[in-house]
Motif scaffolding. Structure first.
Motif, short mmCIF file in Angstrom:
data_model
loop_
_atom_site.label_atom_id
_atom_site.label_comp_id
_atom_site.label_asym_id
_atom_site.label_seq_id
_atom_site.Cartn_x
_atom_site.Cartn_y
_atom_site.Cartn_z
N PHE A 92 16.29 -33.40 25.48
CA PHE A 92 17.44 -32.60 25.88
C PHE A 92 18.48 -33.42 26.61
O PHE A 92 19.69 -33.21 26.47
CB PHE A 92 16.98 -31.43 26.77
N LEU B 279 19.23 -36.48 26.06
CA LEU B 279 20.03 -37.17 25.04
C LEU B 279 21.07 -36.25 24.43
O LEU B 279 22.24 -36.59 24.32
CB LEU B 279 19.11 -37.69 23.93
N LEU B 280 20.61 -35.06 24.03
CA LEU B 280 21.54 -34.13 23.40
C LEU B 280 22.72 -33.83 24.30
O LEU B 280 23.89 -33.92 23.90
CB LEU B 280 20.83 -32.82 23.04
N LEU B 281 22.39 -33.49 25.55
CA LEU B 281 23.46 -33.12 26.47
C LEU B 281 24.37 -34.30 26.76
O LEU B 281 25.59 -34.13 26.91
CB LEU B 281 22.85 -32.58 27.77
N TYR C 236 25.18 -36.74 24.80
CA TYR C 236 26.12 -36.93 23.69
C TYR C 236 27.21 -35.87 23.68
O TYR C 236 28.37 -36.15 23.38
CB TYR C 236 25.37 -36.91 22.35
N ILE C 237 26.82 -34.66 24.00
CA ILE C 237 27.82 -33.60 24.05
C ILE C 237 28.87 -33.92 25.09
O ILE C 237 30.08 -33.82 24.85
CB ILE C 237 27.17 -32.24 24.34
N ALA D 283 31.28 -36.57 24.08
CA ALA D 283 32.32 -36.03 23.21
C ALA D 283 33.36 -35.26 24.01
O ALA D 283 34.55 -35.32 23.73
CB ALA D 283 31.70 -35.12 22.15
N VAL D 284 32.89 -34.54 25.02
CA VAL D 284 33.83 -33.80 25.87
C VAL D 284 34.77 -34.75 26.58
O VAL D 284 35.99 -34.56 26.60
CB VAL D 284 33.07 -32.94 26.90
N GLU E 123 38.03 -36.45 25.37
CA GLU E 123 39.30 -35.73 25.39
C GLU E 123 39.97 -35.75 26.76
O GLU E 123 41.13 -35.39 26.90
CB GLU E 123 39.07 -34.26 25.00
N ILE F 146 36.76 -33.88 34.97
CA ILE F 146 36.67 -32.41 35.03
C ILE F 146 36.05 -32.03 36.36
O ILE F 146 34.92 -32.44 36.67
CB ILE F 146 35.79 -31.85 33.90
N ILE G 159 23.15 -25.71 32.49
CA ILE G 159 23.72 -25.95 31.17
C ILE G 159 24.92 -26.87 31.26
O ILE G 159 25.03 -27.86 30.55
CB ILE G 159 24.13 -24.62 30.52
N VAL G 160 25.82 -26.52 32.10
CA VAL G 160 26.93 -27.45 32.38
C VAL G 160 27.08 -27.53 33.89
O VAL G 160 26.76 -26.59 34.60
CB VAL G 160 28.26 -26.96 31.78
N PHE H 100 32.43 -27.67 36.08
CA PHE H 100 33.21 -27.37 34.89
C PHE H 100 33.78 -25.96 34.92
O PHE H 100 34.70 -25.63 34.17
CB PHE H 100 32.33 -27.51 33.63
N PHE H 101 33.19 -25.12 35.73
CA PHE H 101 33.67 -23.76 35.78
C PHE H 101 35.02 -23.70 36.47
O PHE H 101 35.29 -24.47 37.40
CB PHE H 101 32.69 -22.86 36.54
N ALA I 102 28.07 -21.92 27.85
CA ALA I 102 28.22 -23.38 27.97
C ALA I 102 29.37 -23.85 27.10
O ALA I 102 30.22 -24.64 27.52
CB ALA I 102 26.93 -24.06 27.56
N VAL J 256 32.72 -22.68 28.43
CA VAL J 256 33.13 -23.44 29.61
C VAL J 256 33.67 -24.81 29.21
O VAL J 256 34.66 -25.29 29.77
CB VAL J 256 31.94 -23.61 30.58
N ASN K 161 37.96 -26.52 29.48
CA ASN K 161 38.40 -27.78 30.04
C ASN K 161 39.03 -28.73 29.03
O ASN K 161 39.84 -29.57 29.38
CB ASN K 161 37.22 -28.49 30.72
N VAL K 162 38.59 -28.66 27.77
CA VAL K 162 39.16 -29.57 26.77
C VAL K 162 39.53 -28.77 25.52
O VAL K 162 38.92 -27.73 25.24
CB VAL K 162 38.17 -30.69 26.37
N LEU L 240 36.29 -30.61 20.64
CA LEU L 240 35.05 -31.32 20.86
C LEU L 240 34.77 -32.12 19.58
O LEU L 240 34.41 -31.55 18.56
CB LEU L 240 33.91 -30.33 21.13
N GLY L 241 34.95 -33.42 19.64
CA GLY L 241 34.72 -34.24 18.46
C GLY L 241 35.53 -33.78 17.27
O GLY L 241 35.06 -33.73 16.16
N PHE M 106 19.26 -25.72 19.48
CA PHE M 106 20.38 -26.04 20.37
C PHE M 106 21.31 -27.05 19.72
O PHE M 106 22.54 -26.87 19.71
CB PHE M 106 19.81 -26.58 21.69
N ILE N 246 29.03 -35.70 16.90
CA ILE N 246 29.12 -36.20 18.27
C ILE N 246 27.86 -36.91 18.71
O ILE N 246 27.82 -37.58 19.74
CB ILE N 246 29.43 -35.08 19.29
N PHE N 247 26.80 -36.76 17.93
CA PHE N 247 25.54 -37.39 18.33
C PHE N 247 25.46 -38.81 17.80
O PHE N 247 26.18 -39.20 16.89
CB PHE N 247 24.35 -36.58 17.83
N LEU O 174 20.41 -40.18 15.54
CA LEU O 174 20.12 -38.74 15.63
C LEU O 174 20.71 -38.00 14.44
O LEU O 174 20.11 -37.08 13.89
CB LEU O 174 20.69 -38.20 16.94
#
Lengths: 321, 265, 270
Positions: free
Chosen positions: B32, B34-36, B38-39, B42-43, B46, B50, B192-193, B197-198, C46, C49, C53-54, C57-58, C192, C200-201, C205
């Motif tokens: 998890f 790793l997944l987060l 990478y996300i 990507a965020v 931009e 934040i 989660i975030v 970020f909120f 998630a 949110v 902010n952006v 995404l990718g 998920f 984006i991964f 992966l």
């Protein structure tokens, strides 16, 4: 109907030897068993816990594959023809249920009808018959999880027989039941065997089940068959000893009665061991009463474990039956 | 005192006895993480920042939170032991012992947390630091406050879990309130975030709730963005919640015990 | 074939039974539905949110990601509805229920799959549909009949892919008892990650979810087609049609893995 020849089952067990290491050890759960059962027989299968009973039954029903040996049930090869065999057998596991837990009992029967593809009419006939014999009417619409053990067991037996199996494997069907329920179950099994010619292999710890139902008895211990023969024969050879437990009015020195010897004393209670073929219970009771103030008594039969132990002690080899 | 230490030890051993499960759990967290990560990468493609978090902060956040989950016990099989005991009535024997039920359960929980700190959180963190570029504070003071904050997060988490378990005194099924708590927790602990970020007011509100004191607070301190601008506020909040939850737990336990006694359980 | 008819009859009865049982308490059931829907919706928070902010995404906008999320979520919810009880599979092996299954005249996998049905999980499906509607409102899709059909087709294929992965992973229970948490990592983790643009991964992966565990075909590739997007990760664009085929392949692989695992169980002992 059932034929085993030199059946073996080996398990590999990982045993911890130290903090991280594990050793591979081989366990022979079944170490060469052979017997055959002809159609319509009702045979008892008995042995101490861990002797290999369940393993044998699992192989006979197609759950486990034997490590060696030849196996035929109803002419089929269980490991290879599991589904075909499953249609022709019924199984009742005493501790587990084959019914749907939160559905009414009748729903379970209906689902099983479809699973076993029983023609509607035959299913109806069977169900009516069993409902009558086992008095299921009262709780056919009760969810299985709300049934008492006795009711559930009657439901299990019905479920196992609804599809007219040729062979039925019963594993501890009377466990946990009260005396009345046990008797009812035994009656039912005897009738089913007699009227429908169903071959029955009955695994049990309860010798009374065997006495009532089986003329033939298989005893297994440590993965080997140590007895294959009649129950009477067994009793004659090894089951002669009975124990009478007497409660005297007050503690007394060990009683001296002919035909019995005292093996244990605990206050006013004494344990007398005697042989069936030497002394009858009635004679012994009279003798004890004549020599003491007898308040109460009880009689214990020889446990199967005791018989098994004795068979080993006398070095008996499995008799050819 | 000695006794509580023993209890902590027992809690520790309960988890150290299953290394396979620990490895499996670590694996899950890494996955998890790793997944987060990478996300978030990507965020941050931009934007640069934040809510005061830059990309290195955010990725540090993700890895640390995955590691701290097990320490702070946001999920886990140990959740419902007490609830099961309450429902079966076994808790009556516990209450008869000379040990305080709340404190002894807390002691065991601390033992558990200790084990998971070393065998889940730290490996997780080290791995994250190797694979990604994350924020690593170079002031010893910050590390110290971080450690203190983690220590405080445990009783806060315990307080919530303790009360949830005690619901079993009154409710047949603890699943309802648990699901609700879990859901709230998911969002409000910053799981989660990052809460950063909120949008503004939601962020502030969320950080005041106890859930944030479980996870977000220590990480905020680590990253250098604690609520109110200095670590003291965050730590005070944690202490406050730990005490408040402890007292609420005590009251609940007393009420539950009374009910048990009245029912003759 | 007659076997399958029998199984279908049993399954229909079981499902009907479960639904009937739930409908007996309509208020409680509706509350459960709404509750589950809301709880799962939090997953979408998630994403929301992030997009507060952006803007992207990718190179995927919020509407596009919402579509991904919706497809992935609805597929997963359907799978969960049908075989969510696989979570309890290790317990079934431990307490001998699986032995009971082997004594019945039906294939074991089909029995396990049809063993239970959880109507209350429909809430998650509802939530997914809500997000789907939201996505379609936000997006400006160039609609054709094919594109419109692609959505339910993707959902069906996606559900089968998830189910195949779940079944294959569940067989781990035959070999190891303790480390069952790993299975959850992959099932829920897999769900998920398929909610996000795969691009984006990291490269490895991406390769994993395209070639090994084909999660990319649940939402990502179908979404490419519907959106007319040109982002096939450096692979042929034709892959955006491949989901149904991949679903069939995945099911076959899962079946083979299952058979092998059961064979091991029957040799190595209960």
């Amino acid at each position: 109907m059932i034929e085993l020849e030199g059946i073996e089952k080996r398990f590999v067990v990982r045993v911890k030897t130290g903090r991280l290491r594990r050793e591979r050890r081989e366990v022979m759960a079944v170490a060469g068993i052979s017997f055959s059962i002809e159609p319509g027989a009702m045979v008892g299968y008995v042995g101490p816990n861990g002797a290999g009973k369940s393993t044998t039954v699992k192989m006979l029903t197609g759950i486990l594959v034997p490590s060696a040996g030849r196996l035929r049930v109803g002419g089929l090869d269980p490991p290879r023809q599991r589904i075909e065999l499953a249609r022709r057998i019924g199984v009742v596991f005493g501790q587990r249920s084959q019914l749907w837990w939160d559905l009414p009992l009748a729903d379970s029967f209906d689902l099983l009808r479809h699973i076993y593809r029983v023609p509607e009419r035959r299913h109806r006939e069977n169900l009516d018959r069993f409902t009558q014999t086992l008095a299921l009417d009262d709780f056919l619409s009760t969810p299985v999880r709300q049934l008492s053990l006795g009711q559930r067991m009657r439901g299990e037996l019905t479920a196992a027989l609804l599809h007219d199996p040729e062979i039925v494997f019963l594993d501890e069907p009377t466990i946990g039941l009260d005396v009345v329920a046990k008797a009812a179950v035994r009656e039912f099994l005897a009738e089913v065997n007699r009227e429908r010619g169903v071959t029955v292999l009955l695994t049990t710890h309860d010798l009374a089940d065997i006495e009532r139902l089986c003329s033939r008895l298989l005893i297994i211990d440590h993965g080997r068959l140590i007895w294959d023969g009649g129950l009477d024969e067994l009793k004659r050879r090894y089951g002669q000893e009975r124990t009478m437990i007497v409660d005297l009015e007050e503690a007394a020195p060990p009683l001296d009665v002919p035909g019995a010897r005292v093996v244990r004393v605990d206050g006013p209670r004494q344990w007398l061991s005697f042989r069936r073929d030497e002394t009858s219970a009635a004679e012994l009771t009279a003798a004890v009463a004549a020599r003491s103030h007898l308040v109460d008594l009880a009689i214990e039969e020889t446990e199967i474990e005791e018989i098994v132990r004795r068979i080993y002690a006398t070095g008996a080899t499995p008799p050819v039956s | 005192m000695r006794l509580y230490f023993e209890l902590a030890r027992r809690g520790y051993r309960r988890y150290s006895a299953y290394p396979a499960a620990t490895v499996a759990g670590l694996f899950t967290n890494i996955f998890f993480g790793l997944l987060l990560a990478y996300i978030l990468l990507a965020v941050y493609a931009e934007t640069d920042e934040i809510g005061g978090y830059d990309v290195r902060d955010a990725i540090a956040y993700v890895w640390i939170s995955q590691g701290l989950f097990s320490v702070v016990a946001i999920f886990g099989p140990s959740w419902f032991d007490l609830a099961i005991r309450v429902r079966s009535g076994d808790v009556a024997t516990d209450l008869q012992r000379p040990l305080d039920l709340q404190l002894s359960t807390l002691a065991q929980d601390v033992g558990r947390a200790w084990y998971q700190l070393f065998f889940r959180a730290i490996p997780q963190f080290v791995l994250g630091a190797i694979i990604f570029e994350i924020t690593i504070p170079n002031e010893a003071g910050r590390w110290l406050l971080f450690a203190v904050s983690i220590a405080l997060a445990i009783p806060v988490s315990f307080g919530i879990r303790f009360m949830l378990n005690l619901c079993s005194f009154w409710l047949l099924d603890h699943r309802g309130p648990t699901l609700l708590a879990l859901a709230l927790n998911n969002v409000l602990s910053g799981m989660i975030v990052p809460l950063a970020f909120f949008p503004g007011s939601l962020d502030t509100l969320a950080r005041l709730l106890p859930f944030a004191s479980m996870l977000q607070a220590p990480i905020d301190i680590y990253v250098g963005e604690p609520i109110g601008g200095n670590a003291a506020t965050a730590l005070t909040l944690q202490v406050g919640w730990a005490v408040a939850l402890y007292l609420m737990g005590r009251m609940m336990l007393a009420a539950g015990t009374r009910k048990l006694v009245l029912q003759g359980g | 074939m007659a076997d399958l008819r029998a199984l279908a009859a049993v399954y229909v009865r079981l499902v009907a039974s479960r639904i009937r049982a739930h409908l007996e308490y309509p208020v409680s059931f509706s509350l459960q539905l709404v509750g589950t829907a809301l709880l799962t919706l939090i997953d979408f928070v998630a994403i929301a949110v992030i997009f507060v902010n952006v803007p992207e995404l990718g190179e995927w906008t919020v509407g596009e990601v919402a579509l991904l999320y919706a497809l992935a979520t609805i597929s997963f919810a359907l799978t969960d509805l049908a075989i969510g009880h696989l979570d309890l599979f290790p317990q079934m092996i431990r307490d001998g229920t699986f032995d009971q299954i082997l004594v019945r005249p039906l294939p074991s996998l089909l029995q396990v799959v049809t063993m239970d049905f959880a109507p209350r999980r429909i809430g998650k499906v509802i939530q997914g549909v809500v997000v789907l509607v939201l996505a379609l409102v936000l997006l400006d899709v160039d609609w054709t009949v094919a594109r419109a059909l692609a959505i339910p087709l993707a959902i069906a294929a996606g559900a089968i892919i998830y189910a195949s992965v779940w079944v294959a992973l569940a067989t781990i229970a035959f070999w190891i008892v303790d480390a069952i948490e790993v299975v959850n990592a992959f099932t829920y983790g897999g769900s998920f990650l398929s909610q996000y643009p795969i691009g984006i991964f990291a490269r490895w992966l991406q390769g994993l979810v395209v070639f090994v565990v084909p999660l990319a075909f649940v939402a990502y590739f179908p979404a490419l087609y519907v959106l007319g997007k040109d982002d096939a990760l450096g692979l042929p664009q034709a892959l955006s049609f491949a989901s149904p085929l991949v679903a069939v392949l995945a099911a076959l692989v899962a079946g083979a893995v299952w058979r092998n695992a059961v064979r091991h169980y029957r040799s190595a002992g209960g």
